[in-house]
Design a protein around this motif. Structure first.
Motif, short mmCIF file in Angstrom:
data_model
loop_
_atom_site.label_atom_id
_atom_site.label_comp_id
_atom_site.label_asym_id
_atom_site.label_seq_id
_atom_site.Cartn_x
_atom_site.Cartn_y
_atom_site.Cartn_z
N VAL A 22 0.84 -1.20 0.00
CA VAL A 22 0.00 0.00 0.00
C VAL A 22 0.88 1.25 0.00
N LEU A 23 1.92 1.25 0.82
CA LEU A 23 2.83 2.39 0.87
C LEU A 23 3.52 2.60 -0.47
N LEU A 24 3.97 1.50 -1.07
CA LEU A 24 4.63 1.59 -2.38
C LEU A 24 3.66 2.05 -3.45
N ARG A 25 2.43 1.59 -3.39
CA ARG A 25 1.42 2.02 -4.36
C ARG A 25 1.25 3.53 -4.32
N ASP A 26 1.20 4.09 -3.11
CA ASP A 26 1.04 5.53 -2.97
C ASP A 26 2.24 6.28 -3.55
N VAL A 27 3.44 5.72 -3.36
CA VAL A 27 4.64 6.34 -3.90
C VAL A 27 4.62 6.27 -5.43
N VAL A 28 4.23 5.13 -5.97
CA VAL A 28 4.15 4.98 -7.42
C VAL A 28 3.15 5.97 -8.00
N THR A 29 2.03 6.15 -7.33
CA THR A 29 1.02 7.10 -7.79
C THR A 29 1.57 8.53 -7.79
N ASP B 153 1.17 -7.58 -6.18
CA ASP B 153 0.16 -6.63 -5.70
C ASP B 153 0.23 -5.33 -6.51
N ILE B 154 1.44 -4.79 -6.66
CA ILE B 154 1.60 -3.53 -7.39
C ILE B 154 1.25 -3.69 -8.86
N ALA B 155 1.60 -4.84 -9.44
CA ALA B 155 1.26 -5.09 -10.84
C ALA B 155 -0.25 -5.11 -11.02
N ALA B 156 -0.95 -5.73 -10.07
CA ALA B 156 -2.42 -5.79 -10.16
C ALA B 156 -3.03 -4.41 -9.98
N THR C 56 -1.61 -1.43 -10.64
CA THR C 56 -1.26 -0.49 -11.70
C THR C 56 -1.67 -0.98 -13.08
N GLY C 57 -1.79 -2.31 -13.23
CA GLY C 57 -2.05 -2.87 -14.55
C GLY C 57 -0.80 -2.96 -15.40
N TRP C 58 0.37 -2.72 -14.79
CA TRP C 58 1.64 -2.79 -15.52
C TRP C 58 2.11 -4.24 -15.65
N PRO C 59 2.89 -4.54 -16.68
CA PRO C 59 3.44 -5.90 -16.81
C PRO C 59 4.48 -6.18 -15.72
N LEU C 60 4.55 -7.43 -15.31
CA LEU C 60 5.49 -7.87 -14.29
C LEU C 60 6.29 -9.05 -14.82
N ILE C 61 7.61 -8.96 -14.70
CA ILE C 61 8.48 -10.09 -15.01
C ILE C 61 9.24 -10.45 -13.74
N SER C 62 9.19 -11.72 -13.35
CA SER C 62 9.82 -12.18 -12.11
C SER C 62 11.09 -12.97 -12.39
N PRO D 105 5.78 1.67 -18.81
CA PRO D 105 6.23 1.32 -17.47
C PRO D 105 6.05 -0.16 -17.17
N ALA D 106 6.88 -0.66 -16.26
CA ALA D 106 6.84 -2.08 -15.94
C ALA D 106 7.38 -2.30 -14.53
N ILE D 107 7.19 -3.52 -14.05
CA ILE D 107 7.69 -3.94 -12.74
C ILE D 107 8.55 -5.18 -12.94
N LEU D 108 9.73 -5.18 -12.35
CA LEU D 108 10.63 -6.33 -12.44
C LEU D 108 10.97 -6.80 -11.04
N MET D 109 10.92 -8.12 -10.84
CA MET D 109 11.36 -8.70 -9.57
C MET D 109 12.73 -9.31 -9.81
N ILE D 110 13.75 -8.77 -9.14
CA ILE D 110 15.15 -9.08 -9.42
C ILE D 110 15.68 -10.15 -8.48
N ASN D 111 16.36 -11.14 -9.04
CA ASN D 111 17.01 -12.16 -8.22
C ASN D 111 18.19 -11.56 -7.47
N PRO D 112 18.25 -11.69 -6.16
CA PRO D 112 19.43 -11.23 -5.42
C PRO D 112 20.68 -11.91 -5.96
#
Length: 322
Positions: free
Chosen positions: A75-82, A103-106, A108-114, A146-153
């Motif tokens: 929720v906090l990140l969503r507000d920052v993205v907005t 959650d953020i992908a849902a 925003t509707g942005w694509p997510l690659i994990s 815009p997009a969201i990426l989940m990065i492997n450590p």
């Protein structure tokens, strides 16, 4: 364009992959772009002292809770993205990130690659290499921003730690969002690593499912003794009760960075790679040439681990006798 790098930390510790997220964002930033680090938790001062590689830092500060549940973090990140309207959001592949990224992908509707290992930017699009099927397949993906990426450590080197200017830090009060959430943190159960602290070991011999059974671990344990190394295991080994939890390496175990990491029969799932991919020297032994562990290994052998352990042990014994 703004690039948001999500970071994490709790219990007076900033997760090392936080600096990797900032480094990943910095590597993609072009002239005129801005790298914005986002942190939620009680370690605001620690974040400010380390995240100087970012252009700005947004801290959602919690004064009454050490850990921010994923529900609240999202929720906090969503507000920052907005508010920031970024072109890219980078989320770490972590227990928290697994929930937050989706959650953020849902929202925003942005694509997510994990499970992302590599990223190349081409203007307003990205070419991404991501893991599939536990890392046995690497997929080349193209995504528009815009997009969201989940990065492997471990996919990116850590950004240089250093303080960020106070004028570049924006603080948000996270307490109202925490109070309105449905998830309440009751307690944190952290194992006592006093007897077995793998994080300080210079050499580690780690056994995976390929070791076969508990009795066979004695061969690896004897090799570890000759090498002056600690014995460790992947999650399947620990789940089977062959080694204690304190000797597990990976996401739900200890995160290590030894000078030598010898992986015997370890396939190299992303969860395991998170815990050891920053070792100075990684030697992997696995009969499967497509095992993901070879993607991070400096040297690899596709042979029977028992043959290798036996021969290496013999040579070490002969050398010690001279």
């Amino acid at each position: 364009m703004k690039l948001i790098a999500c970071t994490e930390g709790h219990s007076s510790k900033i997760e090392a992959f936080s600096l990797e997220m900032i480094a990943a964002a910095r590597s993609l930033a072009q002239a005129g772009d801005e790298v914005v680090a986002f942190f939620a938790g009680g370690e605001a001062e620690a974040a400010s002292s380390l995240f100087g590689a970012a252009d700005r830092l947004i801290v959602a500060r919690a004064t009454k809770s050490d850990v921010i549940p994923a529900e609240t973090y999202a929720v906090l990140l969503r507000d920052v993205v907005t508010a920031e309207s970024p072109g890219l959001v980078l989320v770490p592949y972590s227990a928290n990130g697994l929930d937050v990224a989706a959650d953020i992908a849902a929202r925003t509707g942005w694509p997510l690659i994990s499970y992302v290992n590599e990223i190349k930017r081409h203007g307003e699009s990205l070419t991404v290499v991501a893991q599939m099927y536990g890392g046995k397949i690497l997929a080349d993906c193209e995504v528009q921003l815009p997009a969201i990426l989940m990065i492997n450590p471990g996919a990116f080197a850590e950004a240089a730690p250093g303080p960020i200017a106070a004028a570049s830090v924006q603080t948000i009060d996270a307490e109202p969002t925490l109070a309105s959430g449905k998830v309440r943190m009751v307690a944190i159960d952290v194992p006592d690593y006093a007897d077995v602290d793998l994080t300080t070991a210079e050499r580690i011999v780690c056994v995976g499912r390929g070791i076969g059974d508990e009795a066979s671990i004695d061969l690896a344990r004897n090799l570890a003794t000759m090498l002056g190394a600690e014995i460790a295991g992947s999650r399947p080994v620990v789940d089977n009760g062959w080694l204690p939890k304190l000797r597990q390496v990976g996401k739900s175990g200890q995160k290590v960075k030894p000078k030598l990491y010898l992986a015997l029969g370890v396939s190299g799932a992303p969860e395991h790679l998170e815990g050891m991919s920053q070792a100075d020297l990684i030697i992997a032994v696995n009969t499967d040439p497509k095992a993901p562990i070879f993607n991070v290994a400096h040297y690899g052998a596709t042979c029977d681990l028992f043959d290798l352990v036996a021969n290496l042990s013999d040579r070490l014994r002969a050398g010690s006798g001279r």
